[in-house]
Motif scaffolding. Structure first.
Motif, PDB file in Angstrom:
ATOM      1  N   ALA A 277       0.826  -1.211   0.000  1.00  0.00           N
ATOM      2  CA  ALA A 277       0.000   0.000   0.000  1.00  0.00           C
ATOM      3  C   ALA A 277       0.861   1.262   0.000  1.00  0.00           C
ATOM      4  CB  ALA A 277      -0.924  -0.004   1.217  1.00  0.00           C
ATOM      5  N   TYR A 278       1.906   1.261   0.810  1.00  0.00           N
ATOM      6  CA  TYR A 278       2.746   2.457   0.945  1.00  0.00           C
ATOM      7  C   TYR A 278       3.542   2.738  -0.329  1.00  0.00           C
ATOM      8  CZ  TYR A 278       6.483   5.517   2.595  1.00  0.00           C
ATOM      9  OH  TYR A 278       7.381   6.552   2.728  1.00  0.00           O
ATOM     10  N   MET A 279       4.248   1.721  -0.840  1.00  0.00           N
ATOM     11  CA  MET A 279       5.103   1.925  -2.013  1.00  0.00           C
ATOM     12  C   MET A 279       4.285   2.224  -3.259  1.00  0.00           C
ATOM     13  SD  MET A 279       8.112   1.859  -0.900  1.00  0.00           S
ATOM     14  CE  MET A 279       8.882   1.985  -2.513  1.00  0.00           C
ATOM     15  N   GLY A 280       3.111   1.605  -3.382  1.00  0.00           N
ATOM     16  CA  GLY A 280       2.282   1.868  -4.552  1.00  0.00           C
ATOM     17  C   GLY A 280       1.894   3.326  -4.673  1.00  0.00           C
ATOM     18  N   GLY A 281       1.588   3.972  -3.547  1.00  0.00           N
ATOM     19  CA  GLY A 281       1.202   5.375  -3.601  1.00  0.00           C
ATOM     20  C   GLY A 281       2.374   6.323  -3.664  1.00  0.00           C
ATOM     21  N   ILE A 282       3.435   6.047  -2.898  1.00  0.00           N
ATOM     22  CA  ILE A 282       4.531   7.000  -2.775  1.00  0.00           C
ATOM     23  C   ILE A 282       5.341   7.112  -4.062  1.00  0.00           C
ATOM     24  CG2 ILE A 282       6.442   5.546  -1.996  1.00  0.00           C
ATOM     25  CD1 ILE A 282       5.261   8.781  -0.280  1.00  0.00           C
ATOM     26  N   THR A 283       5.411   6.043  -4.862  1.00  0.00           N
ATOM     27  CA  THR A 283       6.211   6.076  -6.085  1.00  0.00           C
ATOM     28  C   THR A 283       5.581   6.927  -7.184  1.00  0.00           C
ATOM     29  OG1 THR A 283       5.176   3.986  -6.756  1.00  0.00           O
ATOM     30  CG2 THR A 283       7.338   3.856  -5.713  1.00  0.00           C
ATOM     31  N   LEU A 284       4.297   7.241  -7.039  1.00  0.00           N
ATOM     32  CA  LEU A 284       3.622   8.035  -8.073  1.00  0.00           C
ATOM     33  C   LEU A 284       3.497   9.507  -7.695  1.00  0.00           C
ATOM     34  CD1 LEU A 284       0.873   5.476  -9.061  1.00  0.00           C
ATOM     35  CD2 LEU A 284       2.525   6.479 -10.622  1.00  0.00           C
ATOM     36  N   MET A 285       4.107   9.917  -6.597  1.00  0.00           N
ATOM     37  CA  MET A 285       3.987  11.300  -6.138  1.00  0.00           C
ATOM     38  C   MET A 285       4.564  12.280  -7.163  1.00  0.00           C
ATOM     39  SD  MET A 285       2.588  11.526  -2.977  1.00  0.00           S
ATOM     40  CE  MET A 285       3.357  12.654  -1.836  1.00  0.00           C
ATOM     41  N   THR A 286       5.741  11.967  -7.722  1.00  0.00           N
ATOM     42  CA  THR A 286       6.382  12.889  -8.662  1.00  0.00           C
ATOM     43  C   THR A 286       5.558  13.047  -9.926  1.00  0.00           C
ATOM     44  OG1 THR A 286       8.577  12.316  -7.814  1.00  0.00           O
ATOM     45  CG2 THR A 286       8.477  13.356  -9.969  1.00  0.00           C
ATOM     46  N   MET A 334       0.771   0.299  14.497  1.00  0.00           N
ATOM     47  CA  MET A 334      -0.565   0.806  14.150  1.00  0.00           C
ATOM     48  C   MET A 334      -0.531   2.300  13.870  1.00  0.00           C
ATOM     49  SD  MET A 334      -4.117   0.682  16.344  1.00  0.00           S
ATOM     50  CE  MET A 334      -3.581   1.994  17.422  1.00  0.00           C
ATOM     51  N   ILE A 335       0.220   3.067  14.667  1.00  0.00           N
ATOM     52  CA  ILE A 335       0.318   4.517  14.447  1.00  0.00           C
ATOM     53  C   ILE A 335       0.929   4.797  13.077  1.00  0.00           C
ATOM     54  CG2 ILE A 335       1.435   6.631  15.254  1.00  0.00           C
ATOM     55  CD1 ILE A 335       1.240   5.498  18.098  1.00  0.00           C
ATOM     56  N   GLY A 336       1.956   4.024  12.710  1.00  0.00           N
ATOM     57  CA  GLY A 336       2.586   4.215  11.403  1.00  0.00           C
ATOM     58  C   GLY A 336       1.640   3.916  10.252  1.00  0.00           C
ATOM     59  N   ILE A 337       0.869   2.850  10.372  1.00  0.00           N
ATOM     60  CA  ILE A 337      -0.085   2.497   9.309  1.00  0.00           C
ATOM     61  C   ILE A 337      -1.163   3.573   9.167  1.00  0.00           C
ATOM     62  CG2 ILE A 337      -1.803   0.806   8.561  1.00  0.00           C
ATOM     63  CD1 ILE A 337      -0.147  -1.331  10.004  1.00  0.00           C
ATOM     64  N   LEU A 338      -1.686   4.067  10.297  1.00  0.00           N
ATOM     65  CA  LEU A 338      -2.686   5.139  10.242  1.00  0.00           C
ATOM     66  C   LEU A 338      -2.106   6.414   9.653  1.00  0.00           C
ATOM     67  CD1 LEU A 338      -4.460   4.635  13.701  1.00  0.00           C
ATOM     68  CD2 LEU A 338      -5.341   4.049  11.430  1.00  0.00           C
ATOM     69  N   SER A 339      -0.821   6.654   9.879  1.00  0.00           N
ATOM     70  CA  SER A 339      -0.154   7.817   9.295  1.00  0.00           C
ATOM     71  C   SER A 339      -0.185   7.754   7.777  1.00  0.00           C
ATOM     72  CB  SER A 339       1.297   7.875   9.794  1.00  0.00           C
ATOM     73  OG  SER A 339       2.034   8.876   9.123  1.00  0.00           O
ATOM     74  N   VAL A 340       0.101   6.571   7.224  1.00  0.00           N
ATOM     75  CA  VAL A 340       0.072   6.406   5.767  1.00  0.00           C
ATOM     76  C   VAL A 340      -1.345   6.532   5.228  1.00  0.00           C
ATOM     77  CG1 VAL A 340       0.482   4.777   3.882  1.00  0.00           C
ATOM     78  CG2 VAL A 340       2.164   5.018   5.700  1.00  0.00           C
ATOM     79  N   ALA A 341      -2.299   5.883   5.878  1.00  0.00           N
ATOM     80  CA  ALA A 341      -3.687   5.912   5.403  1.00  0.00           C
ATOM     81  C   ALA A 341      -4.225   7.337   5.336  1.00  0.00           C
ATOM     82  CB  ALA A 341      -4.559   5.047   6.315  1.00  0.00           C
ATOM     83  N   SER A 342      -4.020   8.114   6.405  1.00  0.00           N
ATOM     84  CA  SER A 342      -4.531   9.493   6.418  1.00  0.00           C
ATOM     85  C   SER A 342      -3.797  10.366   5.407  1.00  0.00           C
ATOM     86  CB  SER A 342      -4.394  10.077   7.829  1.00  0.00           C
ATOM     87  OG  SER A 342      -3.038  10.056   8.251  1.00  0.00           O
ATOM     88  N   GLY A 343      -2.473  10.190   5.288  1.00  0.00           N
ATOM     89  CA  GLY A 343      -1.703  11.005   4.357  1.00  0.00           C
ATOM     90  C   GLY A 343      -2.088  10.762   2.913  1.00  0.00           C
ATOM     91  N   MET A 344      -2.269   9.499   2.534  1.00  0.00           N
ATOM     92  CA  MET A 344      -2.613   9.180   1.146  1.00  0.00           C
ATOM     93  C   MET A 344      -3.993   9.706   0.772  1.00  0.00           C
ATOM     94  SD  MET A 344      -0.134   7.803  -0.392  1.00  0.00           S
ATOM     95  CE  MET A 344       1.465   7.079   0.015  1.00  0.00           C
ATOM     96  N   VAL A 345      -4.938   9.613   1.691  1.00  0.00           N
ATOM     97  CA  VAL A 345      -6.273  10.143   1.409  1.00  0.00           C
ATOM     98  C   VAL A 345      -6.215  11.655   1.190  1.00  0.00           C
ATOM     99  CG1 VAL A 345      -8.572  10.510   2.381  1.00  0.00           C
ATOM    100  CG2 VAL A 345      -7.466   8.281   2.613  1.00  0.00           C
ATOM    101  N   LEU A 426      -6.858   4.543  -3.251  1.00  0.00           N
ATOM    102  CA  LEU A 426      -6.660   3.100  -3.228  1.00  0.00           C
ATOM    103  C   LEU A 426      -5.543   2.726  -2.249  1.00  0.00           C
ATOM    104  CD1 LEU A 426      -7.215   0.272  -4.385  1.00  0.00           C
ATOM    105  CD2 LEU A 426      -5.572   0.796  -6.204  1.00  0.00           C
ATOM    106  N   SER A 427      -4.453   3.484  -2.270  1.00  0.00           N
ATOM    107  CA  SER A 427      -3.343   3.230  -1.359  1.00  0.00           C
ATOM    108  C   SER A 427      -3.779   3.338   0.101  1.00  0.00           C
ATOM    109  CB  SER A 427      -2.195   4.203  -1.645  1.00  0.00           C
ATOM    110  OG  SER A 427      -1.146   4.053  -0.722  1.00  0.00           O
ATOM    111  N   GLY A 428      -4.513   4.404   0.416  1.00  0.00           N
ATOM    112  CA  GLY A 428      -4.989   4.575   1.779  1.00  0.00           C
ATOM    113  C   GLY A 428      -5.976   3.495   2.187  1.00  0.00           C
ATOM    114  N   GLY A 429      -6.854   3.093   1.268  1.00  0.00           N
ATOM    115  CA  GLY A 429      -7.838   2.060   1.575  1.00  0.00           C
ATOM    116  C   GLY A 429      -7.206   0.705   1.838  1.00  0.00           C
ATOM    117  N   LEU A 430      -6.109   0.388   1.132  1.00  0.00           N
ATOM    118  CA  LEU A 430      -5.451  -0.905   1.309  1.00  0.00           C
ATOM    119  C   LEU A 430      -4.776  -1.032   2.676  1.00  0.00           C
ATOM    120  CD1 LEU A 430      -3.867  -1.477  -2.228  1.00  0.00           C
ATOM    121  CD2 LEU A 430      -5.771  -2.718  -1.200  1.00  0.00           C
ATOM    122  N   CYS A 431      -4.601   0.081   3.373  1.00  0.00           N
ATOM    123  CA  CYS A 431      -4.013   0.022   4.722  1.00  0.00           C
ATOM    124  C   CYS A 431      -4.923  -0.682   5.716  1.00  0.00           C
ATOM    125  CB  CYS A 431      -3.699   1.439   5.220  1.00  0.00           C
ATOM    126  SG  CYS A 431      -2.310   2.232   4.374  1.00  0.00           S
TER     127      CYS A 431
END
Length: 472
Positions: A277-286, A334-345, A426-431
């Protein structure tokens, strides 16, 4: 001359050289595809956004075409390089239990150097941009980032006996990546504007050469081979090495209790699903930042990449503080996973430059799950099987990263025309998947290290007997 047991300088120099060109790779491919597909010069502006001066319908249509082709380009790159990299990662890191950790560090450095020199050659001579796919395949034969990090984490595991020290030292490696990557990223935009693409690629290659010198001649090996081991290594065939790799992974699971096997499997599932979930979203930022309505310049992309890499530093501080305060490790994950989910959304709805910078704030703790999960699994496995463990983790990390990048790039190519931010939703939802598995682990309990570990002396005797039988 006696060497040093410090792998951090290798990670620091590798991070600097890699992130010096990482933001440039997508920009270089994007500009070359723009020129090839539109037969026009890529629009460069000193403004904060290229959209401010290029808002015609033609430019908007060009953006969609180039975005789609660029995402497909990186999809092909990942597909061609994934399988060789995965095989090399699994074999090398598992083999390092008896062949030494340095081989898992040096070979990926050679591969990355070849990849960087290929970019420099294509850029300098303006060769066909699709030659870069071949260079990616060639460099993957030497392993990749997963091989390199797997070797470095196994190196740290060899040196650390205490669980808290191991967690902090592994988190420190992630922090080192963030610090040097941030310095490299923030300078990339100015470097590109002042000197073009060639000089950053050359600088990265020189840094990799310096890293190789340190890794080969200064870094001390942690796996000491006895004379009998050396003889067996010299006389062993590739088949026996493969058997050793398979046997090491096999022993990692067989030597533990049923409860430990379940927990180890669940922790690996959390690790891989979160990485996906994390890598799928972060690699498309640029790519997202290059698209409308943001249309970021190279300077803004450099600042954005630098701000993104601060997650390594903040995550290290978070792990250190939470560990010192006695916060349960599952809660840190859990805190780290929630960090990714909220950030991606939040990224999915960011349409202005200010918001795109602000969405990095929720992502600041997103790296915390990785070192904590590695440490938890490392404490469950005996010391003689650390290489096998990190071989599996590196293999799974590389597999999920490459597969997620390929899948997310293909989805982005299909959805960029109607909603570019869908991929981040999608990235945030997969968390949700790693969060659910994390709850299952919490119900089972993870304090089983003493129950499943055999005495180290017994492990060594059994391993020597089983290895002799396997090689005979």
């Amino acid at each position: 001359m006696k060497g040093l047991f410090l792998v951090e300088p290798v990670v620091a120099l590798y991070a600097f050289s890699s992130f010096l060109i990482y933001p440039l790779v997508q920009q270089y491919v994007y500009r070359r595809l723009w020129q090839d597909l539109t037969n026009t010069t890529y629009p460069i502006s000193d403004n904060t956004s290229r959209c401010a001066t290029n808002s015609s319908s033609n430019q908007s249509g060009y953006n969609e075409i180039v975005q789609r082709q660029a995402s497909l380009f990186f999809l092909y790159t990942d597909l061609f390089s994934t399988i060789p990299s995965l095989i090399v990662t699994l074999m090398l890191v598992a083999y390092s239990d008896r062949g030494g950790r340095k081989i898992t560090i040096i070979l990926p450095l050679f591969g990355t150097l070849m990849y960087t020199l290929a970019f420099l050659t294509v850029s300098y001579f303006e060769l066909n941009v699709y030659l870069l796919i071949g260079s990616s395949l060639l460099s993957s034969l030497f392993g990749g980032l997963g091989t390199f990090l797997g070797g470095c984490f196994a190196y740290i595991a060899d040196l650390c006996e205490d669980g808290h020290q191991k967690t902090l030292r592994m988190a420190g490696l992630d922090m080192m990546i963030g610090l040097l990557a941030g310095v490299a990223s923030i300078s990339t935009g100015y470097f590109l504007r002042a000197a073009g693409f060639n000089w950053p690629f050359l600088t990265s290659a020189l840094c990799l050469c310096l890293t190789l010198v340190y890794a080969i001649f200064i870094l001390e090996e942690t796996v000491k081979k006895t004379p009998t081991d050396a003889i067996s290594l010299e006389g062993s065939t590739q088949s026996s090495a493969l058997k050793q790799m398979i046997y090491g992974v096999y022993r990692m699971f067989v030597g533990a209790s049923s409860r430990c096997k379940i927990i180890l499997f669940l922790l690996m599932l959390i690790f891989t699903s979160f990485s996906f979930a994390y890598m799928g979203g972060i690699t498309l930022m640029t790519l997202y930042e290059l698209n409308e309505p943001l249309c970021w310049t190279e300077i803004l992309i450099g600042y954005g990449s630098a701000l993104s890499t601060t997650v390594f530093l903040v995550s290290f501080v978070g792990v250190s503080v939470f560990t010192y305060c006695g916060v349960p490790q599952l809660l840190i994950v859990m805190i780290g996973i929630l960090s990714v989910a909220s950030g991606m959304v939040m990224v999915a709805f960011a349409k202005t430059t200010l918001l795109m910078f602000i969405v990095r704030v929720p992502l600041l703790l997103s790296i915390m799950p990785f070192p904590v999960l590695r440490s938890m699994m490392s404490k469950i496995i005996s010391k003689s099987e650390q290489g096998a463990l990190f071989a599996c983790l590196s293999f799974l990390d590389s597999l999920t990263s490459n597969v997620s990048t390929a899948i997310f790039n293909s989805i982005y190519a299909s959805t960029v025309a109607w909603y570019p931010g869908f991929i981040f939703l999608l990235s945030g939802g997969l968390c949700v998947i790693p969060l659910f598995v994390l709850g299952v682990v919490g119900l089972i309990g993870v304090d089983v290290a003493e129950e499943v570990k055999k005495p180290e002396e017994e492990n060594l005797i059994e391993d020597q007997n089983d290895n002799s039988a396997l090689l005979s």
